[in-house]
Enzyme design. Structure first.
Site, mmCIF file in Angstrom:
data_model
loop_
_atom_site.group_PDB
_atom_site.id
_atom_site.type_symbol
_atom_site.label_atom_id
_atom_site.label_comp_id
_atom_site.label_asym_id
_atom_site.label_seq_id
_atom_site.Cartn_x
_atom_site.Cartn_y
_atom_site.Cartn_z
ATOM 1 N N GLU A 49 -7.190 -3.617 24.630
ATOM 2 C CA GLU A 49 -6.884 -5.048 24.624
ATOM 3 C C GLU A 49 -5.476 -5.144 25.208
ATOM 4 O OE1 GLU A 49 -8.268 -8.834 23.908
ATOM 5 O OE2 GLU A 49 -9.339 -6.940 23.772
ATOM 6 N N ASP A 60 1.712 -15.026 19.062
ATOM 7 C CA ASP A 60 2.328 -13.721 18.877
ATOM 8 C C ASP A 60 3.514 -13.796 17.931
ATOM 9 O OD1 ASP A 60 0.545 -12.579 20.630
ATOM 10 O OD2 ASP A 60 1.794 -12.963 22.377
#
Length: 268
Positions: A49, A60
């Site tokens: 990924e 994030d």
């Protein structure tokens, strides 16, 4: 997309789950990033990924934002990322490669052109983190045109309607969120998600991989025991990169040990 199907079929035969590491392309430099990815695969990663550095990564946590900043500091561009992807695919023809993206990066190329480029370099899946299922039509339609699997996030509080949509539109795998919030190894994954896994299976969704806060072999085992097909770990891996930026050899040694232990947990 076939690479995911082949992978899950092989793992099922071997009675194993998938271990999928996440890293940001170009962190801390193009050359070292390619070394890191080779190391992850050699240590037993079942799929990759990969993130393309983006200036405003909403989902994030601080660890992966720092990775993005290191890649920017090294002058890494989306164009270079696609060159890296082509190299990775050339060297590793069978491993599934997924991108974890933000919509602006897709828009900046044009949706159609972006997915065409993904197909050209051998990307198998794309998860656009800031596009909800109900707004995903132009992305998933372009993805399928170019044989790229559209990946959807299944949150822990998903209702029946959302689960049906994810099952209907998703391909490759389903990104099962351990909990709401931003990514990060310090936010330990919550309890396994038996009920979501059962519902997704009932609706014939792509195999679920549990992500967010996966930082120990025990959590990998827990995800698989809950019925997930495997686990994705990002922040814990990126932390090892951050810790060893000044010592590239040590970085690869520690990454190898971590991935080996995480992969071993899929065989428990």
């Amino acid at each position: 997309m076939e690479r995911y199907e082949n992978l899950f079929a092989q793992l099922k035969d071997r009675k194993e789950g998938a271990f999928v590491p996440f890293v940001t392309l170009g962190d801390p430099s193009v050359e070292q990033s390619l070394n890191i990815i080779d190391t992850l695969i050699e240590a037993g990663a079942d799929a990759l990924e990969l993130g393309i550095p983006f200036s405003d990564p909403l989902a994030d946590g601080p660890t992966i934002q720092e990775a993005t900043l290191r890649a920017f500091a090294a002058g890494v561009t989306p164009t270079q990322c696609f060159e890296m992807l082509a190299l990775i695919r050339q060297k590793h023809p069978t491993i599934p490669i997924g991108l974890l993206m933000y919509a602006n990066l897709v828009f900046s190329k044009g949706i159609d052109e972006f997915y065409a480029q993904c197909e050209k370099v051998g990307v198998d899946s794309v998860l656009v983190a800031d596009v909800p299922v109900e707004e995903s039509a132009p992305f998933r339609q372009a993805a399928l045109r170019y044989n790229v699997a559209p990946i959807f996030i299944c949150p822990p509080n998903a209702d029946d309607d959302l689960l049906r949509q994810i099952a209907s539109y998703g391909r490759g795998y389903t990104y099962l969120l351990s909990r709401a919030g931003v990514t990060g190894a310090e936010n330990r994954a919550a309890l396994p998600l038996h009920h979501l896994v059962e519902k997704l299976q009932e609706y014939n969704a792509a195999p679920p991989l549990q992500g967010f806060g996966i930082s120990s072999p025990e959590q990998v085992t827990g995800a698989i025991e809950a019925g997930a097909a495997g686990a994705i770990s990002g922040s814990a891996i990126v932390k090892l990169i951050e810790k060893n930026v000044a010592n590239p050899g040590q970085m690869l040694t520690e990454l190898k040990a971590f991935v080996t232990a995480m992969k071993a947990a899929t065989r428990a």
